[in-house]
Design a protein around this motif. Structure first.
Motif, PDB file in Angstrom:
ATOM      1  N   MET A 594       0.656  -1.302   0.484  1.00  0.00           N
ATOM      2  CA  MET A 594       0.388   0.226   0.040  1.00  0.00           C
ATOM      3  C   MET A 594       1.038   1.288  -0.001  1.00  0.00           C
ATOM      4  O   MET A 594       0.326   2.528  -0.634  1.00  0.00           O
ATOM      5  CB  MET A 594      -0.669   0.232   1.208  1.00  0.00           C
ATOM      6  CG  MET A 594      -1.575   0.661   1.037  1.00  0.00           C
ATOM      7  SD  MET A 594      -3.210   1.113  -0.235  1.00  0.00           S
ATOM      8  CE  MET A 594      -3.601   2.836   0.749  1.00  0.00           C
ATOM      9  N   GLY A 595       2.079   1.560   0.605  1.00  0.00           N
ATOM     10  CA  GLY A 595       2.678   2.552   0.485  1.00  0.00           C
ATOM     11  C   GLY A 595       3.276   2.833  -0.590  1.00  0.00           C
ATOM     12  O   GLY A 595       3.450   3.786  -0.853  1.00  0.00           O
ATOM     13  N   ILE A 596       3.589   1.093  -0.922  1.00  0.00           N
ATOM     14  CA  ILE A 596       4.632   1.845  -2.395  1.00  0.00           C
ATOM     15  C   ILE A 596       3.512   2.398  -3.774  1.00  0.00           C
ATOM     16  O   ILE A 596       3.788   3.655  -4.256  1.00  0.00           O
ATOM     17  CB  ILE A 596       5.100   0.507  -3.269  1.00  0.00           C
ATOM     18  CG1 ILE A 596       6.199   0.342  -1.534  1.00  0.00           C
ATOM     19  CG2 ILE A 596       5.639   0.644  -4.382  1.00  0.00           C
ATOM     20  CD1 ILE A 596       7.681  -1.273  -1.948  1.00  0.00           C
ATOM     21  N   VAL A 597       2.353   1.928  -3.484  1.00  0.00           N
ATOM     22  CA  VAL A 597       0.980   1.436  -4.550  1.00  0.00           C
ATOM     23  C   VAL A 597       0.808   3.259  -4.204  1.00  0.00           C
ATOM     24  O   VAL A 597       0.954   4.018  -4.941  1.00  0.00           O
ATOM     25  CB  VAL A 597       0.388   1.583  -5.116  1.00  0.00           C
ATOM     26  CG1 VAL A 597      -1.287   1.780  -5.702  1.00  0.00           C
ATOM     27  CG2 VAL A 597       0.789  -0.484  -5.105  1.00  0.00           C
ATOM     28  N   LEU A 598       0.234   4.240  -3.139  1.00  0.00           N
ATOM     29  CA  LEU A 598       0.212   5.126  -2.997  1.00  0.00           C
ATOM     30  C   LEU A 598       1.578   6.475  -3.309  1.00  0.00           C
ATOM     31  O   LEU A 598       0.228   7.388  -3.677  1.00  0.00           O
ATOM     32  CB  LEU A 598      -0.246   5.294  -1.424  1.00  0.00           C
ATOM     33  CG  LEU A 598      -1.119   6.135  -0.788  1.00  0.00           C
ATOM     34  CD1 LEU A 598      -2.584   6.323  -1.739  1.00  0.00           C
ATOM     35  CD2 LEU A 598      -1.556   5.991   1.222  1.00  0.00           C
TER      36      LEU A 598
END
Length: 604
Positions: A594-598
């Protein structure tokens, strides 16, 4: 552009929701049915059929209730501040992290809880998206992480108590009697009453929201549950008891299953003429590993027969020179791998003799091996075209033909085999006639456990999917509180059943008899204890792990043998370790995704 992104995210989220449900079936459901298959009360194929039916019934009729906890109990929808896109992405990443972890564990026959995997993934995504302060770490009215993780210790303990109490009741009423076979026959309606009441209670008390059964008063629930249980008790007394009496007491070898419909007329059926040589035609419920079709002729009563290690691997000798120790250790490991490969080759040779689609597929793969060189060589490409249809058939049907019993008992001469022999030696072996009576009861309890699993664990996948569907359909994060659609429950319950059928053998082969000795009377106690625990937790909207419940019940029943040595504590320790490690690994994995995509770079 925004609409296209919504569609992409929803499509990806749908894929991972289906994959998560598939993994749930291959991991959790396989563990639940391992008890019935290990006890030999039901065959693997029969377990697939009954599992599919009752998983879908439980999911469709009552599954929507536990879905609400996964949807809104961990990350409040207000935390997304109306941003439906971020909300969809958050639950997509949660499903991706949980599904990836459980799939890897299933592939390596490591049993983990899909429930706790997804709950941890949702928490990790919540930390990465809205911050740790917005995640419901406390009790939150029974829907926060504190309440959910409390089940990590509560559920197995409660289930162990339920299973032990039920099995001790069976031992007191039947096993400890001077003539246990007669007691098993005459008390069968009583145990049918208990099993049927639990099964009915799971349907009526939890009820279907669409039918409004959950709003019925307590007297209605009690009346319907006990009435149905009493009806099954009466029918078993009229039809089952005379049939079982003719089979195990009259020892009538000519009795068939359809004779049960004769009911009371079986009482006047004459005894066999030669009572001295008459034998009760009942299955052998003893745990054994010998399969004449795999290992040649021999005594089928010998545990682990035909599965011995080479002498070098059984008792490695200490090398005279220290520099040779590594060579000896490498040889032992190599011998063990060869043994496992030989065992698998025997099974494959047996499958190649079949006449069905699987037999054709196994023969095709065997007769068309890949040639020398890389896969892009022309001759390998031609071979691959012939192998692909066979590979698809094997992937779909191999699990239904796997030799679960041979894989569960351990291998003679290995540490695992020696450990299981010690565990089995501590368990009292009851007569096949007595166990035969309880095998029919276990079919009911297994279906009850499967219904309870469908009711509880469907919320793991359908909860996040329902969030994404509501946000995708309305572009409003608040709409995620809408009820779960029945078609969503049907789709994911079908995925659960598919996972059980095609991939469940990876988990089933290491569960069941590798924890403690199984038999039908033990198995029905385990399943009733686990079903009661799951139903109680699900009633309070707590997504408890079905696997933890059945494992706890298995340990509780195993301890009823009177010694702690009747339980394989190494296997229990590995299970506990995998459950605990699931929390940080699944949470970190989903949160990182989630952190990477966001925070990925965006281009106009």
């Amino acid at each position: 552009m925004v609409l296209t992104q919504y569609n992409y995210v929803f499509a990806i989220g749908t894929f991972f929701a289906v994959l998560d449900a598939y993994n749930n079936g291959a991991n959790d459901v396989a563990n639940a049915w391992a008890t019935s298959v290990s006890s030999r009360s039901i065959s693997y194929r029969q377990a697939m059929i009954f599992g599919t039916i009752f998983e879908m019934l439980g999911a469709i009729t009552v599954g929507a209730r536990t879905a609400d906890t996964i949807k809104n109990g961990i990350i409040p929808h207000e935390s997304f501040q109306g941003n439906a896109g971020v909300q969809m992405l958050a639950f997509t990443c949660a499903l991706a992290g949980a599904a990836s972890w459980v799939m890897w564990c299933t592939r390596n026959s490591a049993h983990v809880s899909s429930t706790y995997s997804l709950v941890s993934a949702v928490a990790g995504v919540g930390v990465a998206t809205v911050g740790a302060s917005q995640v419901e770490w406390g009790w939150n009215g029974g829907q926060g992480l504190g309440a959910i993780f409390a089940g990590l210790g509560m559920a197995p303990a409660i289930s162990a108590c339920f299973g032990a109490v039920i099995f001790m009741l069976i031992k007191t009423v039947v096993h400890w009697r001077k003539n246990p076979v007669r007691w098993a026959v005459w008390t069968a309606p009583f145990f049918f009453l208990i099993a049927a009441t639990i099964c009915t209670l799971s349907i009526v008390y939890k009820g279907s929201p669409n039918l409004g059964l959950k709003d019925k008063p307590a007297w209605y629930v009690a009346s319907v549950s006990l009435g149905t249980g009493g009806g099954v008790c009466l029918l078993s007394a009229i039809f089952f008891v005379p049939w079982l009496h003719a089979q195990v007491i009259k020892r009538d070898a000519s009795i068939q299953w359809y004779h049960a419909f004769l009911g009371p007329m079986l009482w006047s059926r004459p005894y066999p003429t030669d009572t001295d040589t008459a034998v009760a035609v009942v299955p052998d419920y003893a745990v054994q590993q010998h399969d004449p079709a795999l290992h040649g002729n021999g005594s089928p009563d010998t545990l682990f027969e035909g599965m011995e290690l080479p002498k070098a691997a059984q008792k490695p000798q200490v090398a005279e020179k220290s520099e040779n120790i590594g060579v000896v250790e490498a040889q032992v490991k190599d011998d063990y791998k060869k043994l496992m490969l030989e065992t698998e080759n025997r099974l494959h040779a047996k499958l190649r003799k079949g006449r069905g689609p699987l037999g054709w597929a196994m023969r095709t793969l065997h007769n068309n091996p890949m040639g020398a060189g890389e896969i892009y060589e022309l001759h390998n490409l031609k071979t691959l075209l012939r192998r692909i249809p066979a590979m698809v058939v094997v992937g779909a049907l191999y699990g239904m033909h796997y030799d679960i019993h041979a894989a569960q008992s351990g291998i003679h001469g290995t540490p695992e085999g020696a450990r299981m022999e010690r565990v089995y030696a501590c368990a009292t072996k009851y007569s096949n006639e007595v166990e035969h009576a309880f095998s029919f009861i276990q079919v009911i309890t297994a279906c009850t456990a499967s219904f309870a699993h469908g009711a509880n664990d469907i919320g793991n996948s359908v909860g996040p999917w329902a969030v994404m569907y509501g946000a995708w359909r309305t572009r409003n994060a608040a709409e995620s509180e809408a009820d779960v659609a029945v078609w969503q429950l049907a789709v994911l319950s079908a995925s659960i059943s598919l996972g059980l059928i095609t991939y469940g053998y990876n988990i089933m082969k290491v569960m069941g008899n590798k924890i403690t000795y199984h038999s039908p009377s033990r198995g029905c106690s385990m399943e009733m204890g686990a079903a009661l625990t799951v139903l109680i937790f699900s009633q309070y909207k707590l997504p408890v792990s079905t696997s933890m419940c059945i494992t706890g019940a298995t340990v509780g029943v195993g301890l009823c043998n009177g010694t702690i040595r009747a339980v394989n504590w190494q296997r229990v320790g590995l299970l506990l370790f995998s459950w605990i490690m699931t929390i940080p690994i699944a949470g970190t994995l989903a949160g990182a995704i989630m952190g990477i995509v966001l925070n990925a770079p965006r281009f106009a």
